[in-house]
Write an enzyme that holds these catalytic residues in place. Structure first.
Site, PDB file in Angstrom:
ATOM      1  N   CYS A   1       0.831  -1.198   0.000  1.00 26.68           N
ATOM      2  CA  CYS A   1       0.000   0.000   0.000  1.00 26.68           C
ATOM      3  C   CYS A   1       0.863   1.244   0.000  1.00 26.68           C
ATOM      4  CB  CYS A   1      -0.880   0.031   1.238  1.00 26.68           C
ATOM      5  SG  CYS A   1      -1.920  -1.405   1.417  1.00 26.68           S
TER       6      CYS A   1
ATOM      7  N   TRP B   1      -3.036  -2.845  -1.318  1.00 22.97           N
ATOM      8  CA  TRP B   1      -2.662  -4.253  -1.486  1.00 22.97           C
ATOM      9  C   TRP B   1      -3.494  -4.995  -0.439  1.00 22.97           C
ATOM     10  CZ3 TRP B   1      -0.427  -8.249   1.343  1.00 22.97           C
ATOM     11  CH2 TRP B   1       0.102  -9.316   0.592  1.00 22.97           C
TER      12      TRP B   1
ATOM     13  N   LYS C   1      12.606 -17.131  -8.189  1.00 18.33           N
ATOM     14  CA  LYS C   1      12.509 -16.244  -9.361  1.00 18.33           C
ATOM     15  C   LYS C   1      11.488 -16.776 -10.339  1.00 18.33           C
ATOM     16  CE  LYS C   1      13.940 -13.713  -8.084  1.00 18.33           C
ATOM     17  NZ  LYS C   1      14.124 -12.618  -7.240  1.00 18.33           N
TER      18      LYS C   1
ATOM     19  N   GLU D   1       7.720 -16.811  -8.889  1.00 19.12           N
ATOM     20  CA  GLU D   1       7.069 -15.548  -8.558  1.00 19.12           C
ATOM     21  C   GLU D   1       6.628 -14.777  -9.793  1.00 19.12           C
ATOM     22  OE1 GLU D   1       9.416 -12.874  -6.078  1.00 19.12           O
ATOM     23  OE2 GLU D   1      11.202 -13.138  -7.289  1.00 19.12           O
TER      24      GLU D   1
ATOM     25  N   HIS E   1      14.407 -38.824  -1.498  1.00 15.83           N
ATOM     26  CA  HIS E   1      13.722 -39.041  -0.216  1.00 15.83           C
ATOM     27  C   HIS E   1      12.297 -38.508  -0.273  1.00 15.83           C
ATOM     28  CE1 HIS E   1      17.318 -40.611   1.632  1.00 15.83           C
ATOM     29  NE2 HIS E   1      17.991 -39.609   1.092  1.00 15.83           N
TER      30      HIS E   1
HETATM   31  C1  G6P Z   1       9.160  -8.892  -1.032  1.00 16.90           C
HETATM   32  C2  G6P Z   1       9.774  -8.753  -2.413  1.00 16.90           C
HETATM   33  C3  G6P Z   1      11.015  -9.632  -2.507  1.00 16.90           C
HETATM   34  C4  G6P Z   1      11.983  -9.280  -1.404  1.00 16.90           C
HETATM   35  C5  G6P Z   1      11.336  -9.361  -0.017  1.00 16.90           C
HETATM   36  C6  G6P Z   1      12.224  -8.754   1.046  1.00 16.90           C
HETATM   37  O1  G6P Z   1       8.631 -10.154  -0.877  1.00 16.90           O
HETATM   38  O2  G6P Z   1       8.839  -9.113  -3.410  1.00 16.90           O
HETATM   39  O3  G6P Z   1      11.624  -9.443  -3.772  1.00 16.90           O
HETATM   40  O4  G6P Z   1      13.072 -10.146  -1.451  1.00 16.90           O
HETATM   41  O5  G6P Z   1      10.116  -8.608  -0.007  1.00 16.90           O
HETATM   42  O6  G6P Z   1      12.350  -7.398   0.795  1.00 16.90           O
HETATM   43  P1  G6P Z   1      13.523  -6.500   1.324  1.00 16.90           P
HETATM   44  O7  G6P Z   1      13.194  -5.125   0.804  1.00 16.90           O
HETATM   45  O8  G6P Z   1      13.486  -6.569   2.822  1.00 16.90           O
HETATM   46  O9  G6P Z   1      14.783  -7.036   0.771  1.00 16.90           O
END
Ligand code: G6P
Length: 599
Positions: A2, A74, A478, A481, A497
């Protein structure tokens, strides 16, 4: 996540507010809205989906007024609908909100309101309004209402009979106010408004923003003064520079930002971190690292490298787990926090928790103006520049660079490597590794061709051993997502396993192989998967897998220790290609946010 923007001044509010919302867009949202206050009335326009939908509606609505607020939502409480989008209004009160009011049910019951939405925000709005109806004073209303809230918030609140005024208040969510566009603006991110000077609100602070100025109050309504700051123009405004997507542009920048980060933290050929004493590294008998998402994965690589170079083992924690884990620390402990944005709610909570126990907090942070930079005892900046695409690419690689230098520093001060050895490795990082991180046109063509071949694949298993196995976690993240292909990361030897039962004809097996010592073991595991119908992609060191019937992504790796810098850009590009082939937007994957400001 947001985003909120507000404006009051001598100009029309809408251009400033919507301009700010566009600047916040990359963070991820699913609906948006604005409210403009004029002549004792407010007009609200809200839309689901992209900001373009809101802009189209605004063209028809023609809102006029010099005081307004806006929001990109969001969804947390309540699905994505226009009714649930912000601004919310009850009676004379109109507001936008970032965060979560955890006790929203009881807050709602404190009022006598027929709620239209299912949001926590509308319950909070009702309480503001109830209190405003009683006292008729905006400031008093804000401070009294905030005493009742449990949770995190940044609010911008307007009252219909207080013309040209909005209030800003926060607890746990970022919020700044300042001079902008011939008036005064508030925003959840300083970079989203063209501030002259600005003020950072701390938890409990209230700002009363009028068309003539800003006054600050503490949580009880007593006047306070705040220090004026000048925005650092260190981050350029978002610009795709001719690339079709931010993600592609950001991957192209990897060799440059990697070099920038290394050069910023190598002095006289050795690791150097301004403001962080050598003692901190000397005393680290255990590596403690906290982060979320990609940042957590960078931590996993660091632990591996540390074990190899310093013999020091580590505990790498996901921030949302660590904050409630009950870990005990003391003043001799140090904890490393990795965060690109510096605003991730769970990571910030962990920083505060560790500081409260007296431990030293060391941030590896990309955004220099962020809360994490402000709150950590020591900071090592990554120099990735602004990263807009939700899926982290260049920021991850610069996090790795900073973490490698931390491990080299530890090796040096603890004497597990000689100064010459550390100098040699720093030189390799600067001179060889940046070049190995660059993708040639041939690399891109190869990866794209393989992505075409696997574009219908519904499941992909990323497998590797040792350092390659921790890289698989990020490679898998990657892919899933942004391309929405289901994927999982497994240490190669673990596949049998359980998970090998899922390998059938057409399932993708993406193997990462860079470690000479583990090569034959890895091949054995890949063959087990191939024998059950798995189609194999091998992202491997040049020369590996030549006699195999795999789809090869070879890369030059002069030193296994630094393999992540060659491997990461390639698995990132593969995920990008898979996404483009599927006609999806890699910059704004569904449901994800760039900066996660709620827990
Ligand atoms: C979100 C983003 C990720 C990121 C994570 C941590 O989930 O989509 O790409 O790795 O937050 O964010 P930060 O800003 O703390 O690295």
């Amino acid at each position: 996540m947001c985003g909120i923007v507000g404006y009051t001044g001598k100009n029309e509010a809408l251009p400033v507010v919507t301009g700010g919302l566009f600047a916040l867009e990359y963070r991820g949202y699913d609906s948006s809205g604005v409210a403009v206050l004029c002549g004792g009335k407010t007009e609200i326009v809200k839309k689901t989906g992209k900001l373009e939908n809101l802009m189209a509606a605004l063209e028809k609505a023609q809102l006029k007024g010099t005081c307004g607020i806006g929001h990109t939502r969001w969804a947390t409480h309540g699905e994505v609908t226009e009714t649930n989008a912000h601004p919310h209004t009850v009676g004379k009160t109109v507001l936008v909100h970032n965060g979560i009011i955890e006790n929203y049910v009881s807050v709602g019951k404190m009022t006598n309101t027929d709620f239209k939405s299912t949001t926590d925000t509308e319950r909070a709005c009702a309480l503001f309004n109830e209190l405003y109806e009683r006292c008729g004073d905006g400031l008093q209303t804000i401070t009294s209402a905030c005493r009742e809230f449990v949770g995190s918030y940044a609010f911008l609140v307007m009252f219909k009979d207080e013309p040209d005024i909005f209030y800003a208040v926060r607890n746990g969510c970022p919020l700044v106010v300042g001079t902008a566009d011939g008036g005064f603006a508030a925003c959840s991110d300083v970079a989203a408004c063209d501030f002259g000077e600005y003020y950072k609100l701390s938890d409990g602070d209230v700002a009363k923003v009028t068309k003539d100025g800003i006054s600050f109050f503490d949580k009880d309504g007593a006047p306070i003064s705040k220090e004026a700051l000048t925005p650092k123009k260190s981050f350029s405004a978002p610009d795709k520079c001719g690339f079709p997507h931010y993600m592609l542009k950001e991957m192209e920048e990897i060799p440059t930002v990697l070099k920038n980060t290394l050069e910023a933290h190598i002095k006289d050929g050795l690791p150097y971190f301004e403001g962080v004493e050598d003692e901190i590294f000397k005393n680290m008998n255990r590596l403690r690292i906290v982060g979320c998402g990609t940042a957590y994965h960078a931590g996993l690589v660091c632990e591996h490298i540390s074990r190899r170079l310093t013999g020091i083992e580590g505990d790498i924690y996901i921030a949302s787990e660590y904050r409630y884990s009950g870990h005990k620390l003391n003043k001799d402990d140090a904890v490393i926090f990795i965060t690109q944005s510096g605003e991730t709610a769970d990571t910030l909570a962990c920083i505060r928790m560790c500081r409260a126990q007296g431990a030293y907090t060391l941030g590896v942070v990309n955004v220099p103006t962020s809360t994490a930079v402000e709150e950590c005892d020591g900071v090592i900046l990554t120099h990735a520049g602004s990263e807009i695409a939700v899926a982290s690419t260049k920021a991850y690689v610069t996090q790795l660079a900073a973490l490698y230098l931390i491990v080299l520093k530890m090796s040096l001060v603890k004497g597990t490597l000689t100064e010459d050895e550390v100098r040699g490795l720093c030189g390799e990082l600067l001179n060889g590794v940046c070049a190995e991180s660059r993708l040639s046109d041939t690399d891109k063509i190869t990866i794209n061709r393989i992505a075409e071949k696997y574009s219908e694949c519904r499941d992909m298993f990323y497998i590797g051993r040792g350092l390659d196995s921790v890289l698989c976690s990020e490679a898998s993240l990657k892919l899933k997502e942004i391309s929405y292909v289901h994927s999982e990361a497994y240490p190669s030897g673990e596949l049998k396993h359980g998970t090998i039962s899922l390998i059938t004809e057409g399932v993708g097996v993406f193997a990462i192989l860079t470690d000479e010592r583990l090569y034959l073991k890895s091949i054995g595991n890949i063959e087990e998967a191939a024998a059950r119908g798995g189609s194999v992609i091998a992202l491997c060191k040049e020369g590996f897998c030549k006699d195999k019937n795999y789809d090869l992504i070879p890369c030059r790796i002069s030193n296994d220790l630094f393999a992540p810098f060659a491997v990461a850009p390639r698995f990132q590009y593969f995920a990008y290609c898979m996404t483009i082939i599927k006609n999806l937007d890699p910059d704004k994957p569904r449901n994800l946010a760039k900066s996660v400001t709620v827990e």
